[in-house]
Structure formats: structure tokens, C-alpha cells
Write a protein that holds these residues in place. Structure first.
Motif, PDB file in Angstrom:
ATOM      1  N   ILE A  67       0.854  -1.183   0.000  1.00  0.00           N
ATOM      2  CA  ILE A  67       0.000   0.000   0.000  1.00  0.00           C
ATOM      3  C   ILE A  67       0.894   1.238   0.000  1.00  0.00           C
ATOM      4  O   ILE A  67       1.635   1.494   0.956  1.00  0.00           O
ATOM      5  N   ALA A  68       0.840   2.001  -1.095  1.00  0.00           N
ATOM      6  CA  ALA A  68       1.701   3.175  -1.230  1.00  0.00           C
ATOM      7  C   ALA A  68       1.023   4.438  -0.725  1.00  0.00           C
ATOM      8  O   ALA A  68       1.676   5.348  -0.212  1.00  0.00           O
ATOM      9  N   ARG A  69      -0.288   4.493  -0.905  1.00  0.00           N
ATOM     10  CA  ARG A  69      -1.052   5.662  -0.466  1.00  0.00           C
ATOM     11  C   ARG A  69      -2.469   5.195  -0.176  1.00  0.00           C
ATOM     12  O   ARG A  69      -3.032   4.404  -0.943  1.00  0.00           O
ATOM     13  N   GLY A  79      -8.585  -1.877   7.526  1.00  0.00           N
ATOM     14  CA  GLY A  79      -7.628  -2.185   8.586  1.00  0.00           C
ATOM     15  C   GLY A  79      -6.209  -2.270   8.071  1.00  0.00           C
ATOM     16  O   GLY A  79      -5.363  -2.973   8.636  1.00  0.00           O
ATOM     17  N   LEU A  80      -5.932  -1.552   7.001  1.00  0.00           N
ATOM     18  CA  LEU A  80      -4.605  -1.543   6.389  1.00  0.00           C
ATOM     19  C   LEU A  80      -4.005  -0.150   6.483  1.00  0.00           C
ATOM     20  O   LEU A  80      -4.733   0.845   6.521  1.00  0.00           O
ATOM     21  N   VAL A  81      -2.696  -0.089   6.505  1.00  0.00           N
ATOM     22  CA  VAL A  81      -2.001   1.195   6.514  1.00  0.00           C
ATOM     23  C   VAL A  81      -0.944   1.186   5.425  1.00  0.00           C
ATOM     24  O   VAL A  81      -0.594   0.125   4.879  1.00  0.00           O
ATOM     25  N   GLU A  82      -0.462   2.365   5.096  1.00  0.00           N
ATOM     26  CA  GLU A  82       0.584   2.455   4.088  1.00  0.00           C
ATOM     27  C   GLU A  82       1.803   1.640   4.524  1.00  0.00           C
ATOM     28  O   GLU A  82       2.214   1.685   5.680  1.00  0.00           O
ATOM     29  N   GLY A  83       2.342   0.854   3.581  1.00  0.00           N
ATOM     30  CA  GLY A  83       3.468  -0.020   3.876  1.00  0.00           C
ATOM     31  C   GLY A  83       3.075  -1.474   4.047  1.00  0.00           C
ATOM     32  O   GLY A  83       3.948  -2.357   4.010  1.00  0.00           O
ATOM     33  N   ASP A  84       1.781  -1.763   4.226  1.00  0.00           N
ATOM     34  CA  ASP A  84       1.328  -3.161   4.356  1.00  0.00           C
ATOM     35  C   ASP A  84       1.418  -3.866   3.006  1.00  0.00           C
ATOM     36  O   ASP A  84       1.052  -3.299   1.974  1.00  0.00           O
ATOM     37  N   ARG A  85       1.886  -5.102   3.017  1.00  0.00           N
ATOM     38  CA  ARG A  85       1.921  -5.917   1.799  1.00  0.00           C
ATOM     39  C   ARG A  85       0.636  -6.728   1.720  1.00  0.00           C
ATOM     40  O   ARG A  85       0.233  -7.384   2.680  1.00  0.00           O
ATOM     41  N   VAL A 148     -10.924  -6.391  -2.902  1.00  0.00           N
ATOM     42  CA  VAL A 148     -10.802  -7.448  -1.891  1.00  0.00           C
ATOM     43  C   VAL A 148      -9.323  -7.702  -1.641  1.00  0.00           C
ATOM     44  O   VAL A 148      -8.592  -8.137  -2.545  1.00  0.00           O
ATOM     45  N   THR A 149      -8.881  -7.442  -0.436  1.00  0.00           N
ATOM     46  CA  THR A 149      -7.461  -7.529  -0.112  1.00  0.00           C
ATOM     47  C   THR A 149      -7.206  -8.555   0.986  1.00  0.00           C
ATOM     48  O   THR A 149      -8.068  -8.814   1.830  1.00  0.00           O
ATOM     49  N   HIS A 150      -5.982  -9.122   0.964  1.00  0.00           N
ATOM     50  CA  HIS A 150      -5.539 -10.067   1.991  1.00  0.00           C
ATOM     51  C   HIS A 150      -4.134  -9.668   2.422  1.00  0.00           C
ATOM     52  O   HIS A 150      -3.246  -9.526   1.572  1.00  0.00           O
ATOM     53  N   ARG A 151      -3.931  -9.513   3.704  1.00  0.00           N
ATOM     54  CA  ARG A 151      -2.599  -9.180   4.200  1.00  0.00           C
ATOM     55  C   ARG A 151      -1.670 -10.386   4.020  1.00  0.00           C
ATOM     56  O   ARG A 151      -2.014 -11.521   4.373  1.00  0.00           O
TER      57      ARG A 151
END
Length: 371
Positions: A67-69, A79-85, A148-151
């Protein structure tokens, strides 16, 4: 962050151009993914050679990145922040219809490019649509609120996470659609990335006998199938494959057939029907044939065979795939055989299709790699 985004765009059948798009302004409920890996599969080969519509498309539907921005609402919702893959599924559902409320967003009309010109699905959507970046063959990917995202778990590399799509399909088709479980006997036809993923899913589920078929050109892949847990491999060009399968099952036949072949015509389906047990066997097919002359419907019904379609994956299957990759139980890194920079997108797709003499199993496009 740069002002423009470099992308490989399909502009005509079997034709790719590198183009630049303006860096989009991200709304409060959106985000931008810096793409690290975009996987390529057999479907990409077909869509590349025979595009379903003439619009320019940034292909790539198996996407992993950072996540870049991210807008404030996107961060709160995901529930994601910048820098999460994260791994991003290719479905972009409406999350209002009955299918989405049931958790089956893969069946949502908003994801179906075949019937809905306004559909959103990564790798299939026109680059002329707002935000443009609807495919992973680009440096950045746009993420709306309904992506739809998955950490990705710590310790799982981007290249390994790029295997989530075929592995989640393997889990979905084998365990959920076909019902493979403890002591099941399974015939997997075709040792490509999808067939090999099925081997892992069936082995993990407790199948007692896994048989994988292929041809002489699949020798290395059949060897890999055995390393991943297949009990037997069968070269269909050597002798009678049906006789070999029946001999391996004591004349009983198999409980489940998973057809993972491509371009093999009707032969795998016919073999599968004969190889299934006397009653109540299950066959899962991808259905690439537009027509099937003289389909043996009578034999299918006499044996009470359940014919099911392989169609995508669920959220749970993706989570299980990531857990499987993180476990290190199987040498899944051996599936990731080739990678290419963005400038070699055409070559990468052709490698998956078997061109160029490269025996590629799973191919990754690396948008930030040097040409």
C-alpha cells in the motif's frame, strides 16, 4: 512519488505497448498499490491472443504489492495502513447484491465482463475507465473501497505470494467444489500451475491416492508433482491411460477427477468419465470447450457422475492459500519458475503459452525490475 505510472497495455490481439498514465488522485475511500509481482496464467494467454473487446487493457489479475497511499476511509474500512503488503483478488464486487452478501462476490454481476460492460475486474477492465490502473502489469494499481485484499504474512516473499491465485483455486476446486477429503482417490489431469496446486490441496486434505497425468513434454512437471505429494504419475502416450489408472486403484476407479488441461480437446473429459468409480463420482472441469460433439450424457447419468464447474475462488480459499505458503510444508517456491520485467510483458505471456522453448510453470511480471 512520480507524476506518471508506466504500464504494459494490450492494444490489439497479441500486442503490448508501454504507456504512461497520470498518477491518479486517490479519494478518501481509495488507495494505491505499488505492484511488486503480477502473476500470469493460462487465461491471460487466451485473453491476450483473443481479446473479448477492442479497448486498451492493462492485464494482470494475480497481484501482490505494498500500500503506497491510502485514504482515511479506506484505511478504516480495510484495517490496512501504508506499507502493508497485500494480495489483491481480481474480483471487484458491488457488495450490495445477494451474491456479495453471501460472500460469493466472484458471482456478482459487477465482476462479470462477459455480460456487463461496466464490470470491474482486475486485468479485464478497460484502461479508459476512471483511474485507468485496473491491471497489475503496471507500476501501480488503483484500489477502490470494494477491492478485496488479503494481508500477506510475514516471511512470505512477494514472489511466493504471487502463487496465491492458482493455490486458492486449487483449494476451492478440490476441497470445496469436488469435496476431496480424507482417503479420497483423485485424478488430476494436466501438471501445469493449476494441476500442481491441486496436488498440494489434495495432499493437505488427506487424499490417499493422487494420480497426475501428462505427456512426454511434461516430464519435469510430473517429477515436480511427485515432489509435491502425488502418489503416481501417468504419461497418457504410453499404453492405455485408463488401464493404468484402474490398475492403480485396484479396478475401482477414482472418487474425483480434476481437469486442469488446456487445449487438450475432449479427451480428458472422456477419460475422466471412464476413470471415475462406478457410482457417485465427481468431475470438475474448467469448460474451455465451446461445444462438445457426441457428449456421452447417458454414461454420465448411468454412473451418477456430478459434473461441476471450476470457477474462481472464495475469500477463505485465499486465506488458506496464504497460510499454506507461510507454513513451508510444501516446496511451493519450485512452482515460480520464471520472472520478467515490464518491458518483456509480451515474452512473459508467450512463455506461459509454451512459446520460446521455455518450460514455464508459473510466471511473474515484476513491474519495477530493470529490463
Amino acid at each position: 512519488m512520480a507524476e506518471n505510472v508506466l504500464a504494459a497495455v494490450r492494444t490489439a490481439p497479441s500486442t503490448t505497448e508501454l504507456r504512461e498514465f497520470p498518477m491518479p488522485d486517490i479519494p478518501a475511500d481509495g488507495a494505491l498499490l505499488k505492484v511488486e509481482v503480477a502473476g500470469i496464467c493460462g487465461t491471460d494467454v487466451k485473453m491476450y491472443g483473443r481479446p473479448p473487446f477492442p479497448d486498451p487493457v492493462i492485464m494482470g489479475h494475480e497481484n501482490v504489492g505494498v500500500i503506497a497511499r491510502a485514504g482515511r476511509e479506506f484505511t478504516a474500512r480495510k484495517g490496512l495502513v501504508e506499507g502493508d503488503r497485500v494480495f489483491v483478488e481480481h474480483y471487484v464486487g458491488c457488495f450490495r447484491c445477494a451474491w456479495c452478501h453471501a460472500g460469493e462476490y466472484r458471482h456478482c454481476e459487477l465482476t462479470d465482463w462477459r455480460t456487463n460492460p461496466e464490470a470491474r475486474r482486475y486485468g479485464y477492465t478497460s484502461a479508459e475507465n476512471p483511474y485507468h490502473l485496473w491491471g497489475g502489469f503496471a507500476q501501480y494499481l488503483y484500489l477502490p473501497w470494494n477491492a478485496v485484499t488479503h494481508r500477506v504474512p510475514d516471511g512470505v516473499s512477494p514472489e511466493l505470494a504471487g502463487l496465491v491465485t492458482p493455490l486458492s483455486n486449487g483449494i476451492e476446486w478440490a476441497l470445496v467444489t469436488a469435496g476431496v477429503g480424507y482417503a479420497s482417490t483423485v485424478l488430476i489431469q494436466g501438471p501445469g500451475q493449476q494441476g500442481l496446486s491441486q496436488v498440494v490441496a489434495c495432499k493437505q486434505a488427506g487424499a490417499s491416492r493422487i494420480i497426475v497425468t501428462g505427456t512426454p513434454r511434461d516430464a519435469a512437471r510430473l517429477a515436480l508433482a511427485r515432489q509435491l505429494g502425488a502418489d503416481h504419475t501417468v504419461d497418457i502416450t504410453e499404453g492405455d491411460p485408463l488401464r493404468q489408472i484402474l490398475d492403480l486403484t485396484g479396478g475401482r476407479g477414482v472418487d474425483v477427477v480434476l481437469d486442469c488441461t488446456a487445449g487438450a480437446g475432449t479427451a480428458p473429459v472422456l477419460l475422466g468419465i471412464d476413470a471415475l468409480k462406478r457410482r457417485e463420482g465427481v468431475m470438475v472441469v474448467q469448460g474451455e470447450l465451446a461445444a462438445f460433439p457426441d457428449f456421452p450424457l447417458k454414461k454420465l447419468t448411468e454412473k451418477s457422475i456430478a459434473l461441476k464447474s471450476a470457477r474462481g475462488h472464495s475469500y477463505r480459499a485465499c486465506e488458506l492459500a496464504l497460510e499454506q505458503l507461510a507454513s513451508g510444508r510444501f516446496p511451493l517456491e519450485r512452482l515460480a519458475t520464471h520472472s520478467y520485467p515490464l518491458a518483456e510483458t509480451d515474452r512473459a505471456i508467450r512463455a506461459v503459452g509454451g512459446e520460446g522453448g521455455e518450460d514455464a510453470v508459473h510466471v511473474s511480471l515484476l513491474p519495477w525490475a530493470a529490463a
